[in-house]
Enzyme design. Structure first.
Site, PDB file in Angstrom:
ATOM      1  N   ASN A 143      42.815  43.319  38.224  1.00  0.00           N
ATOM      2  CA  ASN A 143      43.738  43.904  39.202  1.00  0.00           C
ATOM      3  C   ASN A 143      45.160  43.456  38.887  1.00  0.00           C
ATOM      4  OD1 ASN A 143      44.643  45.254  41.492  1.00  0.00           O
ATOM      5  ND2 ASN A 143      43.365  44.084  42.921  1.00  0.00           N
ATOM      6  N   PHE A 144      46.122  44.044  39.578  1.00  0.00           N
ATOM      7  CA  PHE A 144      47.542  43.663  39.499  1.00  0.00           C
ATOM      8  C   PHE A 144      48.125  43.798  38.095  1.00  0.00           C
ATOM      9  CE2 PHE A 144      45.715  41.102  43.066  1.00  0.00           C
ATOM     10  CZ  PHE A 144      46.303  41.838  44.097  1.00  0.00           C
ATOM     11  N   LEU A 145      47.624  44.771  37.331  1.00  0.00           N
ATOM     12  CA  LEU A 145      48.248  45.075  36.044  1.00  0.00           C
ATOM     13  C   LEU A 145      49.619  45.687  36.326  1.00  0.00           C
ATOM     14  CD1 LEU A 145      48.455  45.655  33.002  1.00  0.00           C
ATOM     15  CD2 LEU A 145      47.092  47.724  33.387  1.00  0.00           C
TER      16      LEU A 145
ATOM     17  N   VAL B 282      53.668  46.193  34.515  1.00  0.00           N
ATOM     18  CA  VAL B 282      54.699  46.008  33.484  1.00  0.00           C
ATOM     19  C   VAL B 282      56.031  46.415  34.111  1.00  0.00           C
ATOM     20  CG1 VAL B 282      55.569  46.904  31.280  1.00  0.00           C
ATOM     21  CG2 VAL B 282      53.138  46.310  31.514  1.00  0.00           C
TER      22      VAL B 282
ATOM     23  N   THR C 271      39.823  49.426  39.446  1.00  0.00           N
ATOM     24  CA  THR C 271      40.162  50.746  39.980  1.00  0.00           C
ATOM     25  C   THR C 271      41.542  51.126  39.477  1.00  0.00           C
ATOM     26  OG1 THR C 271      41.158  49.785  41.969  1.00  0.00           O
ATOM     27  CG2 THR C 271      38.858  50.468  42.137  1.00  0.00           C
TER      28      THR C 271
ATOM     29  N   LEU D  48      40.730  45.210  46.036  1.00  0.00           N
ATOM     30  CA  LEU D  48      41.994  45.069  46.780  1.00  0.00           C
ATOM     31  C   LEU D  48      43.155  45.789  46.105  1.00  0.00           C
ATOM     32  CD1 LEU D  48      41.539  41.291  47.529  1.00  0.00           C
ATOM     33  CD2 LEU D  48      41.014  43.222  49.034  1.00  0.00           C
TER      34      LEU D  48
HETATM   35  C1  YNC Z   1      45.722  51.476  34.251  1.00  0.00           C
HETATM   36  N1  YNC Z   1      46.144  51.495  35.505  1.00  0.00           N
HETATM   37  O1  YNC Z   1      45.914  55.100  29.559  1.00  0.00           O
HETATM   38  P1  YNC Z   1      45.471  55.212  26.276  1.00  0.00           P
HETATM   39  S1  YNC Z   1      45.478  49.405  38.497  1.00  0.00           S
HETATM   40  C2  YNC Z   1      44.129  50.861  32.663  1.00  0.00           C
HETATM   41  N2  YNC Z   1      44.564  50.885  33.941  1.00  0.00           N
HETATM   42  O2  YNC Z   1      46.082  53.931  27.071  1.00  0.00           O
HETATM   43  P2  YNC Z   1      51.671  51.421  28.001  1.00  0.00           P
HETATM   44  C3  YNC Z   1      45.950  52.011  31.908  1.00  0.00           C
HETATM   45  N3  YNC Z   1      44.781  51.425  31.624  1.00  0.00           N
HETATM   46  O3  YNC Z   1      45.301  56.278  27.339  1.00  0.00           O
HETATM   47  P3  YNC Z   1      52.833  51.534  30.641  1.00  0.00           P
HETATM   48  C4  YNC Z   1      46.478  52.056  33.198  1.00  0.00           C
HETATM   49  N4  YNC Z   1      47.658  52.701  33.172  1.00  0.00           N
HETATM   50  O4  YNC Z   1      46.475  55.600  25.248  1.00  0.00           O
HETATM   51  C5  YNC Z   1      47.838  53.047  31.898  1.00  0.00           C
HETATM   52  N5  YNC Z   1      46.832  52.631  31.141  1.00  0.00           N
HETATM   53  O5  YNC Z   1      44.171  54.794  25.733  1.00  0.00           O
HETATM   54  C6  YNC Z   1      46.647  52.838  29.717  1.00  0.00           C
HETATM   55  N6  YNC Z   1      52.657  50.798  36.552  1.00  0.00           N
HETATM   56  O6  YNC Z   1      50.107  51.630  27.772  1.00  0.00           O
HETATM   57  C7  YNC Z   1      46.990  54.235  29.289  1.00  0.00           C
HETATM   58  N7  YNC Z   1      49.424  49.260  37.897  1.00  0.00           N
HETATM   59  O7  YNC Z   1      51.964  49.968  28.003  1.00  0.00           O
HETATM   60  C8  YNC Z   1      47.281  54.065  27.821  1.00  0.00           C
HETATM   61  O8  YNC Z   1      51.857  52.067  29.466  1.00  0.00           O
HETATM   62  C9  YNC Z   1      47.984  52.734  27.797  1.00  0.00           C
HETATM   63  O9  YNC Z   1      54.045  50.890  30.074  1.00  0.00           O
HETATM   64  C10 YNC Z   1      49.511  52.901  27.815  1.00  0.00           C
HETATM   65  O10 YNC Z   1      51.966  50.410  31.393  1.00  0.00           O
HETATM   66  C11 YNC Z   1      50.923  50.764  32.254  1.00  0.00           C
HETATM   67  O11 YNC Z   1      45.680  46.884  38.118  1.00  0.00           O
HETATM   68  C12 YNC Z   1      51.136  50.057  33.601  1.00  0.00           C
HETATM   69  O12 YNC Z   1      50.072  51.343  38.365  1.00  0.00           O
HETATM   70  C13 YNC Z   1      50.023  50.502  34.550  1.00  0.00           C
HETATM   71  O13 YNC Z   1      53.089  48.733  35.744  1.00  0.00           O
HETATM   72  C14 YNC Z   1      51.062  48.549  33.375  1.00  0.00           C
HETATM   73  O14 YNC Z   1      52.673  51.825  34.176  1.00  0.00           O
HETATM   74  C15 YNC Z   1      52.541  50.429  34.147  1.00  0.00           C
HETATM   75  O15 YNC Z   1      53.015  52.671  31.594  1.00  0.00           O
HETATM   76  C16 YNC Z   1      52.787  49.893  35.550  1.00  0.00           C
HETATM   77  O16 YNC Z   1      52.466  52.214  27.043  1.00  0.00           O
HETATM   78  C17 YNC Z   1      52.860  50.503  37.969  1.00  0.00           C
HETATM   79  O17 YNC Z   1      47.590  52.023  28.976  1.00  0.00           O
HETATM   80  C18 YNC Z   1      51.736  49.613  38.488  1.00  0.00           C
HETATM   81  C19 YNC Z   1      50.348  50.174  38.238  1.00  0.00           C
HETATM   82  C20 YNC Z   1      48.027  49.554  37.653  1.00  0.00           C
HETATM   83  C21 YNC Z   1      47.192  49.245  38.864  1.00  0.00           C
HETATM   84  C22 YNC Z   1      45.002  47.842  37.965  1.00  0.00           C
HETATM   85  C23 YNC Z   1      43.653  47.756  37.264  1.00  0.00           C
HETATM   86  C24 YNC Z   1      43.903  47.586  35.805  1.00  0.00           C
HETATM   87  C25 YNC Z   1      42.653  47.625  34.972  1.00  0.00           C
HETATM   88  C26 YNC Z   1      42.932  47.438  33.496  1.00  0.00           C
HETATM   89  C27 YNC Z   1      41.700  47.593  32.646  1.00  0.00           C
HETATM   90  C28 YNC Z   1      40.815  46.375  32.731  1.00  0.00           C
HETATM   91  C29 YNC Z   1      39.639  46.511  31.777  1.00  0.00           C
HETATM   92  C30 YNC Z   1      38.663  45.327  31.904  1.00  0.00           C
HETATM   93  C31 YNC Z   1      39.222  44.061  31.226  1.00  0.00           C
HETATM   94  C32 YNC Z   1      38.240  42.876  31.248  1.00  0.00           C
HETATM   95  C33 YNC Z   1      37.049  43.208  30.371  1.00  0.00           C
HETATM   96  C34 YNC Z   1      35.985  42.151  30.307  1.00  0.00           C
HETATM   97  C35 YNC Z   1      34.977  41.641  30.043  1.00  0.00           C
HETATM   98 MG    MG Z   2      54.653  49.143  27.859  1.00  0.00          MG
END
Ligand code: YNC
Ligand code: MG
Length: 388
Positions: A136-138, A140, A172, A388
């Site tokens: 959670n809390f990803l 950038v 999520t 959450l």
């Molecule tokens: C996202 N929310 O598709 P592809 S939710 C996962 N979860 O990859 P870049 C995501 N992946 O498609 P940016 C994602 N959002 O090319 C984007 N991606 O394969 C993927 N927003 O990266 C995307 N927080 O760095 C693409 O994108 C790649 O600069 C692109 O950064 C994304 O916490 C982000 O919504 C979300 O802060 C950090 O937009 C940014 O846009 C941002 O170029 C506002 O990334 C806040 C926001 C997300 C909330 C959350 C759940 C995260 C889950 C992550 C996956 C976990 C996997 C399990 C790991 C443990 C495994 C074990 C064992």
């Molecule tokens: Mg980035």
């Protein structure tokens, strides 16, 4: 299409409907000695840090990063504003790992510019309890978007999860990725319709006046269920039994023990609220409801800066109809000055949403598992998990 996600052990879109693939882990664990020992490389201006969320200073930095850069609605009118106390609660459950609270700083200025977290959880998938990370809390920083930093953050949290010998995760997101386990919808119940309309969260319905709208959403100022009261510490064992038994019916749900219930469900001022029904005759505890407090910053209003939102968490009904229980939950949330009560269409929530005057929201919430394949996409009502 998904340059990063196509490389990860997650269900891929092209596999949907392929019934020859088995349910369960996609990849087998590797010996811990084969897990990469050094952090992934970041672009050279940046460095990894492990965030000590106990520290007031670090917690404030995380809070500020998220307050200014975390999730917004599609129209950029609202942004989640998790409180510091909420973050501490969300990030320090029983058995948590400090190494899973990961930040990225600018080396020269030490400014925190990115964040991602994991916490450990036992999640049951059908008949199997799997130790997982909930990620959670990803986040950038807005100025560093679209530079492929997110995949590095995800790989680094994965590496640190693997170092604890954990190989699955649940998360999520509002965006569609390969491949949702289920897709849910948020529903919203106005508690303070005038403010919600003033700030653009909702609109006056057709042929409706403000005074008719206020009357429509008016709630009784007293709860209806005899024996309805706030949960107390001595209730933890009874609530654990009630909840464990109730969650058994869902395909995916947490496997809560007494320590989890104490952490996640005992009321914590301005973070989580729980109420139960204790039979006035037998003193048996028969029903339970809970919600957490997650305000949003209002980005463009002259008159208001924060929207106070309650989010439905875990609810259990065995004697009191769920509809009546949730009607009482709305009454206590209104008393606590929340502006809106939100609920996903998970578990049995669909049975009360329309009747209690919730309206469907526009955003969807997708649930995912990492390194665990399900044979079928679930209906949202088969999901017993709220993150959450
Ligand atoms: C996202 N929310 O598709 P592809 S939710 C996962 N979860 O990859 P870049 C995501 N992946 O498609 P940016 C994602 N959002 O090319 C984007 N991606 O394969 C993927 N927003 O990266 C995307 N927080 O760095 C693409 O994108 C790649 O600069 C692109 O950064 C994304 O916490 C982000 O919504 C979300 O802060 C950090 O937009 C940014 O846009 C941002 O170029 C506002 O990334 C806040 C926001 C997300 C909330 C959350 C759940 C995260 C889950 C992550 C996956 C976990 C996997 C399990 C790991 C443990 C495994 C074990 C064992
Ligand atoms: Mg980035």
């Amino acid at each position: 299409r998904h340059k990063f996600w196509e490389t990860q052990p997650v269900g891929q879109f092209k596999e949907l409907g392929d019934m020859s693939l088995p349910e369960g882990p996609i990849e087998q664990p590797t010996p811990l000695s084969e897990v990469k020992q050094e952090p992934y490389n970041l672009p050279s201006p940046y460095e990894w840090i492990t965030c000590d969320i106990d520290s007031e200073e670090v917690c404030a930095e995380v809070y500020n990063l998220l307050t200014n850069n975390y999730v917004e609605d599609d129209e950029n009118m609202f942004r989640f504003n998790y409180s510091k106390e909420f973050l501490r609660w969300a990030l320090r459950p029983p058995g948590y790992f400090r190494s899973w609270h990961i930040g990225v700083r600018v080396k020269s200025s030490k400014k925190l510019v990115a964040f991602i977290t994991g916490i450990p959880a036992r999640i049951r998938v059908r008949d199997t309890v799997v130790l997982m990370a909930e990620v959670n809390f990803l986040c950038v920083h807005k100025k560093l978007r679209s530079k492929r930093l997110a995949p590095v953050m995800i790989k680094e949290v994965t590496r640190r999860v693997h170092l604890e010998n954990i190989w699955q995760a649940a998360y999520t997101a509002g965006v569609v990725l390969p491949t949702p386990v289920t897709t849910c919808q948020y529903w919203h119940r106005s508690l303070n319709p005038k403010k919600l309309i003033d700030v653009g969260f909702s609109r006056l319905g057709a042929r409706m006046t403000m005074s008719r709208t206020i009357k429509l959403y008016k709630l009784s100022d007293q709860t209806a269920t005899p024996g309805f009261r706030k949960m107390e510490p001595h209730d933890v064992p009874a609530i654990t039994r009630l909840l464990r038994n109730y969650l058994q019916q869902f395909a995916v749900a947490p496997d809560f023990d007494v320590d989890d219930v104490e952490h996640w469900l005992l009321p914590k001022e301005d973070v989580v609220e729980s109420y139960l029904v204790e039979s006035p005759e037998t003193h048996e505890i028969t029903d339970f409801c809970s919600f957490y407090s997650l305000p949003s910053s209002i980005l463009g209003s002259q008159n208001h800066s924060v929207l106070k939102a309650a989010y439905s968490y875990y609810n259990v009904s065995t004697k009191t109809p769920l509809l009546q229980l949730m009607s009482d939950a709305l009454i206590v949330a209104k008393k606590k000055d929340f502006d809106v009560f939100n609920a996903l269409d998970v578990m049995h929530n669909e049975t009360f949403l329309k009747e209690l005057k919730f309206g469907p929201g526009d955003g969807k919430l997708h649930y995912y598992l990492y390194n665990y394949r399900l044979k079928h996409v679930l209906r949202s009502s088969e999901l017993g998990l709220v993150l959450l």
